[in-house]
Design a protein around this motif. Sequence first.
Motif, PDB file in Angstrom:
ATOM      1  N   LEU A  54      23.222  97.508  -0.252  1.00  0.00           N
ATOM      2  CA  LEU A  54      23.165  96.105   0.814  1.00  0.00           C
ATOM      3  C   LEU A  54      21.669  96.581   2.018  1.00  0.00           C
ATOM      4  N   ALA A  55      20.893  97.491   1.547  1.00  0.00           N
ATOM      5  CA  ALA A  55      19.838  97.547   2.414  1.00  0.00           C
ATOM      6  C   ALA A  55      19.052  96.056   2.061  1.00  0.00           C
ATOM      7  N   GLN A  56      18.973  95.128   0.988  1.00  0.00           N
ATOM      8  CA  GLN A  56      17.882  94.305   0.792  1.00  0.00           C
ATOM      9  C   GLN A  56      18.500  93.589   1.570  1.00  0.00           C
ATOM     10  N   ASP A  57      19.788  93.221   2.193  1.00  0.00           N
ATOM     11  CA  ASP A  57      20.298  92.312   3.629  1.00  0.00           C
ATOM     12  C   ASP A  57      19.999  92.644   4.252  1.00  0.00           C
ATOM     13  N   ALA A  58      20.728  93.594   4.849  1.00  0.00           N
ATOM     14  CA  ALA A  58      20.713  94.258   6.126  1.00  0.00           C
ATOM     15  C   ALA A  58      18.999  94.404   7.669  1.00  0.00           C
ATOM     16  N   HIS A  59      19.781  93.913   8.678  1.00  0.00           N
ATOM     17  CA  HIS A  59      18.925  94.262   9.546  1.00  0.00           C
ATOM     18  C   HIS A  59      18.751  95.482  10.274  1.00  0.00           C
ATOM     19  N   TRP A  60      19.515  96.801  10.003  1.00  0.00           N
ATOM     20  CA  TRP A  60      20.316  98.244  10.952  1.00  0.00           C
ATOM     21  C   TRP A  60      20.580  98.484  10.168  1.00  0.00           C
ATOM     22  N   CYS A  61      20.465  99.823   9.668  1.00  0.00           N
ATOM     23  CA  CYS A  61      20.911 101.453   8.729  1.00  0.00           C
ATOM     24  C   CYS A  61      20.980 102.125   9.675  1.00  0.00           C
ATOM     25  N   PHE A  62      21.705 102.822   9.813  1.00  0.00           N
ATOM     26  CA  PHE A  62      22.452 104.257  10.191  1.00  0.00           C
ATOM     27  C   PHE A  62      22.271 104.948   9.811  1.00  0.00           C
ATOM     28  N   VAL A  63      20.818 106.276  10.116  1.00  0.00           N
ATOM     29  CA  VAL A  63      20.544 106.996   9.190  1.00  0.00           C
ATOM     30  C   VAL A  63      20.888 108.374   9.569  1.00  0.00           C
ATOM     31  N   LEU A  64      21.123 109.350   8.513  1.00  0.00           N
ATOM     32  CA  LEU A  64      21.441 111.106   9.191  1.00  0.00           C
ATOM     33  C   LEU A  64      20.370 111.358   8.531  1.00  0.00           C
ATOM     34  N   ALA A  65      19.393 112.429   9.685  1.00  0.00           N
ATOM     35  CA  ALA A  65      18.261 112.920   9.629  1.00  0.00           C
ATOM     36  C   ALA A  65      18.314 114.207  10.440  1.00  0.00           C
ATOM     37  N   ARG A  66      17.567 115.117   9.905  1.00  0.00           N
ATOM     38  CA  ARG A  66      17.066 116.381  10.595  1.00  0.00           C
ATOM     39  C   ARG A  66      16.114 116.457  11.634  1.00  0.00           C
ATOM     40  N   THR A  67      16.365 116.447  12.992  1.00  0.00           N
ATOM     41  CA  THR A  67      16.217 116.719  13.715  1.00  0.00           C
ATOM     42  C   THR A  67      15.116 117.554  14.115  1.00  0.00           C
ATOM     43  N   ASP A  68      16.103 118.921  13.815  1.00  0.00           N
ATOM     44  CA  ASP A  68      15.503 120.579  14.051  1.00  0.00           C
ATOM     45  C   ASP A  68      14.719 120.861  12.854  1.00  0.00           C
ATOM     46  N   PRO A  69      13.982 120.674  12.842  1.00  0.00           N
ATOM     47  CA  PRO A  69      12.882 121.373  11.345  1.00  0.00           C
ATOM     48  C   PRO A  69      13.323 122.571  10.931  1.00  0.00           C
ATOM     49  N   ALA A  70      13.986 124.061  11.530  1.00  0.00           N
ATOM     50  CA  ALA A  70      14.349 125.229  12.117  1.00  0.00           C
ATOM     51  C   ALA A  70      15.534 124.866  10.962  1.00  0.00           C
ATOM     52  N   SER A  71      16.395 123.999  10.836  1.00  0.00           N
ATOM     53  CA  SER A  71      17.936 124.212  10.480  1.00  0.00           C
ATOM     54  C   SER A  71      18.496 123.988   9.770  1.00  0.00           C
ATOM     55  N   ARG A  72      19.390 124.710   9.215  1.00  0.00           N
ATOM     56  CA  ARG A  72      19.573 124.536   7.620  1.00  0.00           C
ATOM     57  C   ARG A  72      21.061 123.994   7.520  1.00  0.00           C
ATOM     58  N   HIS A  73      20.995 123.617   6.603  1.00  0.00           N
ATOM     59  CA  HIS A  73      22.861 122.724   5.705  1.00  0.00           C
ATOM     60  C   HIS A  73      23.636 121.866   7.217  1.00  0.00           C
ATOM     61  N   HIS A  74      24.514 121.799   7.571  1.00  0.00           N
ATOM     62  CA  HIS A  74      25.385 120.839   8.751  1.00  0.00           C
ATOM     63  C   HIS A  74      24.960 120.838  10.192  1.00  0.00           C
ATOM     64  N   HIS A  75      23.742 121.649  10.675  1.00  0.00           N
ATOM     65  CA  HIS A  75      23.197 121.953  11.680  1.00  0.00           C
ATOM     66  C   HIS A  75      22.570 121.272  11.392  1.00  0.00           C
ATOM     67  N   GLY A  76      21.716 120.477  12.470  1.00  0.00           N
ATOM     68  CA  GLY A  76      20.183 120.021  13.113  1.00  0.00           C
ATOM     69  C   GLY A  76      20.210 118.456  12.619  1.00  0.00           C
ATOM     70  N   LEU A  77      21.201 118.142  12.433  1.00  0.00           N
ATOM     71  CA  LEU A  77      21.580 116.952  11.880  1.00  0.00           C
ATOM     72  C   LEU A  77      21.632 115.903  12.981  1.00  0.00           C
ATOM     73  N   SER A  78      20.813 114.406  13.050  1.00  0.00           N
ATOM     74  CA  SER A  78      21.238 113.468  14.272  1.00  0.00           C
ATOM     75  C   SER A  78      21.760 112.544  13.361  1.00  0.00           C
ATOM     76  N   PHE A  79      22.655 111.502  14.282  1.00  0.00           N
ATOM     77  CA  PHE A  79      23.194 110.378  13.777  1.00  0.00           C
ATOM     78  C   PHE A  79      21.539 109.083  14.212  1.00  0.00           C
ATOM     79  N   LEU A  80      21.155 108.257  14.103  1.00  0.00           N
ATOM     80  CA  LEU A  80      20.005 107.287  14.504  1.00  0.00           C
ATOM     81  C   LEU A  80      20.233 105.831  13.626  1.00  0.00           C
ATOM     82  N   LEU A  81      20.465 104.986  14.478  1.00  0.00           N
ATOM     83  CA  LEU A  81      20.546 103.674  14.369  1.00  0.00           C
ATOM     84  C   LEU A  81      19.264 102.746  14.320  1.00  0.00           C
TER      85      LEU A  81
END
Length: 401
Positions: free
Chosen positions: A173-200
């Motif tokens: 439904l990305a073609q119709d959505a107004h917003w997306c909740f995104v899991l992105a890496r905010t710490d470039p030195a991190s690996r695996h599940h560390h250094g991730l953030s949840f953004l709207l």
Amino acid sequence: MDFAFGPQDETFRAEAREWLSTHLTGEFADAAGHGGPGSEHELPQVRRAWERELGAGGWIGLGWDRAAGPYGNRTATLTQQVVWAEEYARAGAPGRVGHIGENLLAPTLIAYGDEKQRERFLPPIARGQELWCQGYSEPDAGSDLAGVRTTATRDTAPEGPYRITGQKIWTSLAQDAHWCFVLARTDPASRHHHGLSFLLVPMDQPGRIEVRPIRQLSGTAEFNEVFFDGALASAEHLVGGEGNGWRVAMGLLALERGVSTLVQQIGFAAELGEVVRLALEHGTAAEPVLRDRLVRQWAELRTMRWNALRTLGATDVPGAPNVAKLLWGGWHQRLGELAMRVRGTASAVGPAAWSAERPYELDALQRLFLFTRADTIYGGSDEIQRNIIAERVLGLPKESR
């Protein structure tokens, strides 16, 4: 577990049934039964209007924790939520376009967001005005969610936004959505599940966000690729704190399969009923092997229902969401195969309405067969579900990486 419906539940049922009967009229009645999995392309404008109609009636967000604040939704107990799901399916109401916001993001904001975020985002979801999509999977990190490469870099200015760059895939439904909740890496030195953030992230960012539909075997395109090229997300729209994205993402996935599982099973029952009807019509129900398959499908669906009811209100059933996904993915895929077998060679023939202008039209059961090939993959593949159950529930040795 005693899951009987009481007098208050039946009063709620009568109210829900009356509301649906008086509002499912006109174009909404014409959209009844349209827009389910594999058919998300059907009547999108009417279904968006129906979402707003549900919101005006207060029928969105029945399962939200009212202790978090009033957001325009009704108060409903767990059993009343099941009642609403049953009546919605019984009425054949249109497929929902707001379920990602209602059933995934909203409970996550209630659990992990701050009050300002809840006040900003929950009322528009409850009114059916803002639609959401989920930015989790990536081309090289589908079921391996911890391997995401999409980055979010914070501007150095005070209260500066995050700039998101990367690619997400299989985004419904990305073609119709107004917003997306995104899991992105905010710490470039991190690996695996560390250094991730949840953004709207707001989707209306021309030049910074591009949505490309992915055409499927069924000929439709519910899923999409989403490309972020410096897309902006306000610092106020960071949920759970920077670096805590994995915790929030896992919390969301745990909330993903609640009452909605029962809604899904009601739809499954309708599909199974159609397959049984065709088996009787074509005479294939008299074949011992096919008859056994039909009975097995019915018995397994009943088992899934009782398992869902057993775990619905419990908080101490480890691995319940993973078991549920493992059960229904395989069941639904087998139903698609069975739908083709009961019709024999006719299942491979297109409808008479085919033409040069519409060379790839399928009937509902042909689309069911093709779309369900993905049921054991999306939402966490069967292999991933088995690994989670084995390692986190049964305590078996971890798979070598």
